[in-house]
Design an enzyme around this catalytic site. Structure first.
Site, short mmCIF file in Angstrom:
data_model
loop_
_atom_site.label_atom_id
_atom_site.label_comp_id
_atom_site.label_asym_id
_atom_site.label_seq_id
_atom_site.Cartn_x
_atom_site.Cartn_y
_atom_site.Cartn_z
N GLU A 46 0.82 -1.21 0.00
CA GLU A 46 0.00 0.00 0.00
C GLU A 46 0.85 1.26 0.00
O GLU A 46 1.96 1.28 0.54
CB GLU A 46 -0.94 0.05 1.22
CG GLU A 46 -2.15 -0.85 1.13
CD GLU A 46 -1.97 -2.18 1.83
OE1 GLU A 46 -2.90 -3.00 1.81
OE2 GLU A 46 -0.86 -2.39 2.39
N THR A 47 0.29 2.28 -0.62
CA THR A 47 0.81 3.64 -0.57
C THR A 47 -0.33 4.53 -0.11
O THR A 47 -1.46 4.37 -0.58
CB THR A 47 1.32 4.10 -1.95
OG1 THR A 47 2.37 3.23 -2.38
CG2 THR A 47 1.83 5.52 -1.93
#
Length: 276
Positions: A46-47
């Site tokens: 995830e970002t």
């Protein structure tokens, strides 16, 4: 324009053995396409993108992207982003509130580490027979090995199967091509004398992540299921990431009011700016 950036290691006391999350700390002005492009480029589970909140009840708003799309909620990005926000703003506080697509999520400093309150599940109940059969086949196991199964979806779409032992979980060699849209995990018990109660693995081909090194949202949903059914009656620890060369240590702790808290170590390992 330059934007402050942090890459935070989550859920491991040993640097570089947890699950990293990339955090853009001032994402104002970034559109959906740019956020998705950045998430594909970082190529992490995830970002996240920190934005001003839309409600006075929250400290900040968070958008969470995998390489394959946006999630309404995710666990290790919640802890990593809270850590980065506190550090960036030089705030000393034991409680913050995150706004995200799934709603408001409380994060507290408990026992020296950050923990988030497990959000309500959107879907519970046993996995349908047809889908369960596909998971069993893809995992290369027999139906007899499955002690229990459940939808534990708090946003990403998770389902989980429970196996008898941690070793069975570690030994899984899933063929994710058979379940390309799945968001699924497996949990099994360690021997009674172990420091960790369970081993967890989570597979998210549906989000473009074959295997997640450490998954807070899955552990949140599974913790709610295990406490609800009486399978556990006190706090416990989960290990995750061994097959990926990681060493996650995740704590699951119930409050007297029934809230389940998911916690672990958070540490900034890379900081700087992005030129977006």
């Amino acid at each position: 324009m330059p934007r402050p950036f942090a890459q935070v290691d989550v859920f491991s006391p040993t640097p570089f053995l947890g699950n990293p999350v990339a955090v853009i700390l001032d994402a104002d002005g970034l559109d959906d396409e740019t956020m998705q492009r950045i998430a594909r480029w970082t190529n992490l589970s995830e970002t996240t993108f920190v934005l001003p909140p839309t409600t006075h009840e929250a400290d900040y708003r968070l958008r969470i992207y995998t390489p394959g799309g946006e999630l309404p909620f995710a666990g290790h990005p919640t802890l990593g982003s809270a850590h980065a926000w506190l550090e960036h703003n030089e705030v000393v506080r034991d409680r913050v509130v995150q706004e995200c697509a799934t709603g408001l999520v409380e994060v507290q400093r408990r026992g020296g580490t950050l923990s988030f309150a497990a959000p309500p599940t959107r879907r519970t109940g046993e996995i349908e027979a047809e889908y369960l059969g596909k998971i069993v086949q893809a995992f290369g196991i027999s139906h007899e090995q499955v002690l229990g199964h459940q939808w534990v979806d708090n946003g990403p779409g998770w389902a989980v199967i429970r196996l008898a032992t941690a070793q069975e979980v570690i030994d899984l060699e899933p063929n994710l091509g058979q379940i390309p849209h799945a968001m699924v995990g497996a949990i099994g018990a360690h021997p009674a004398e172990s420091e960790h109660a369970f081993e967890m693995r989570t597979f998210a081909p549906g989000a473009g992540v074959p295997e997640d090194p450490a998954c807070g949202s899955m552990n949140a949903g599974v913790g709610q299921w295990l406490f609800r059914t009486g399978a556990v009656n006190r706090g416990y620890r989960v290990s995750q990431g061994r097959r990926l060369g990681r060493a996650a240590d995740i704590t699951i702790t119930p409050d007297s009011d029934g809230t389940i808290w998911i916690g672990g170590t958070t540490r900034t390992l890379i900081s700087g700016i992005t030129l977006t």
